[in-house]
Design a protein around this motif. Sequence first.
Motif, mmCIF file in Angstrom:
data_model
loop_
_atom_site.group_PDB
_atom_site.id
_atom_site.type_symbol
_atom_site.label_atom_id
_atom_site.label_comp_id
_atom_site.label_asym_id
_atom_site.label_seq_id
_atom_site.Cartn_x
_atom_site.Cartn_y
_atom_site.Cartn_z
ATOM 1 N N ASP A 165 0.820 -1.211 0.000
ATOM 2 C CA ASP A 165 0.000 0.000 0.000
ATOM 3 C C ASP A 165 0.855 1.262 0.000
ATOM 4 O O ASP A 165 0.561 2.231 -0.714
ATOM 5 C CB ASP A 165 -0.936 0.009 1.210
ATOM 6 N N ASP A 166 1.921 1.260 0.800
ATOM 7 C CA ASP A 166 2.798 2.430 0.871
ATOM 8 C C ASP A 166 3.499 2.653 -0.464
ATOM 9 O O ASP A 166 3.620 3.789 -0.943
ATOM 10 C CB ASP A 166 3.818 2.248 1.993
ATOM 11 N N ALA A 167 3.953 1.553 -1.082
ATOM 12 C CA ALA A 167 4.631 1.677 -2.373
ATOM 13 C C ALA A 167 3.685 2.210 -3.441
ATOM 14 O O ALA A 167 4.063 3.066 -4.250
ATOM 15 C CB ALA A 167 5.200 0.323 -2.792
ATOM 16 N N VAL A 168 2.445 1.727 -3.444
ATOM 17 C CA VAL A 168 1.469 2.199 -4.426
ATOM 18 C C VAL A 168 1.203 3.695 -4.234
ATOM 19 O O VAL A 168 1.081 4.450 -5.216
ATOM 20 C CB VAL A 168 0.157 1.399 -4.316
ATOM 21 N N LYS A 169 1.144 4.138 -2.983
ATOM 22 C CA LYS A 169 0.933 5.559 -2.711
ATOM 23 C C LYS A 169 2.072 6.412 -3.266
ATOM 24 O O LYS A 169 1.854 7.548 -3.705
ATOM 25 C CB LYS A 169 0.800 5.786 -1.202
ATOM 26 N N GLN A 170 3.270 5.866 -3.237
ATOM 27 C CA GLN A 170 4.412 6.612 -3.768
ATOM 28 C C GLN A 170 4.466 6.569 -5.297
ATOM 29 O O GLN A 170 4.858 7.550 -5.939
ATOM 30 C CB GLN A 170 5.716 6.020 -3.219
ATOM 31 N N LEU A 171 4.071 5.454 -5.873
ATOM 32 C CA LEU A 171 4.229 5.264 -7.314
ATOM 33 C C LEU A 171 3.070 5.812 -8.133
ATOM 34 O O LEU A 171 3.269 6.235 -9.279
ATOM 35 C CB LEU A 171 4.413 3.771 -7.613
ATOM 36 N N THR A 172 1.880 5.833 -7.574
ATOM 37 C CA THR A 172 0.715 6.326 -8.318
ATOM 38 C C THR A 172 0.878 7.769 -8.768
ATOM 39 O O THR A 172 0.592 8.094 -9.938
ATOM 40 C CB THR A 172 -0.572 6.157 -7.493
ATOM 41 N N PRO A 173 1.335 8.682 -7.914
ATOM 42 C CA PRO A 173 1.533 10.064 -8.379
ATOM 43 C C PRO A 173 2.570 10.193 -9.493
ATOM 44 O O PRO A 173 2.585 11.200 -10.213
ATOM 45 C CB PRO A 173 2.003 10.796 -7.113
#
Length: 248
Positions: free
Chosen positions: A222-230
């Motif tokens: 979840d943390d990685a997705v939050k960083q990569l989505t933007p």
Amino acid sequence: MLQKNQFSLQLVEKHSVSASSLELCFRRPDNGIITYVPGQFFSFHLPEAAANKTRSYSVANRCHNIRENRELRITATLIEGGHASEFFRQAEIGVEVSASGPFGNLILPPQDPARYLLIATGAGVAPYRAMLPQLSERLKAKPELQVVLLLGVQNPAELLYADEFRQMADEHDNFCFRACYSQAEAAAEDEVRGYVQTQFADLQPNTEHDRVYLCGNPAMVDDAVKQLTPLGFTPANLKREKYLFSRL
């Protein structure tokens, strides 16, 4: 009695691969072929001894000819008090379980990007181990292809298959392995202190040339997705699979 799409598996080998993880090898009683694509997983339907629970495990086989594969290797993290963990901990060679699958889309695409970023925590590295023969062939055929594998664990005692990943890095200049410790200091050149997702600043993921895979702890994913989505990553170039640990 087996349900539709289920098949029997028999435990033929079991050994520790880290301080808290077991590798278990199964075969079909009829010695039949077990079909899958590296990166996929199977669901294990455990017997009454494990409270009739279903648990999913990625294929950990390092198989060079999957068309004739007759083994199913999984990596199980042992959770104190967990029904599945206790079942596998106590399972004796010869015990039978039922399984279904394969499932999942955490697989390599037909066409490679410029770089793969393979991110895992703990036993979430199992599907990447299964991909090693495929990756080796592609790295040899395409010297410009880059593969970076990050494995996050608490300390060196929890590292899984590190010798194999380090050998891969020795054999291929375009393969990089990095162990990330959340509770220990780095002692080797390919080790760092910190969570895997803290390495993104150094890797500078870019949607134009990267394909990212995430597998393991849900908080990490979840943390990685939050960083990569933007940064513009979407399901087209960001594949993820969460490993849920349960004592129930």
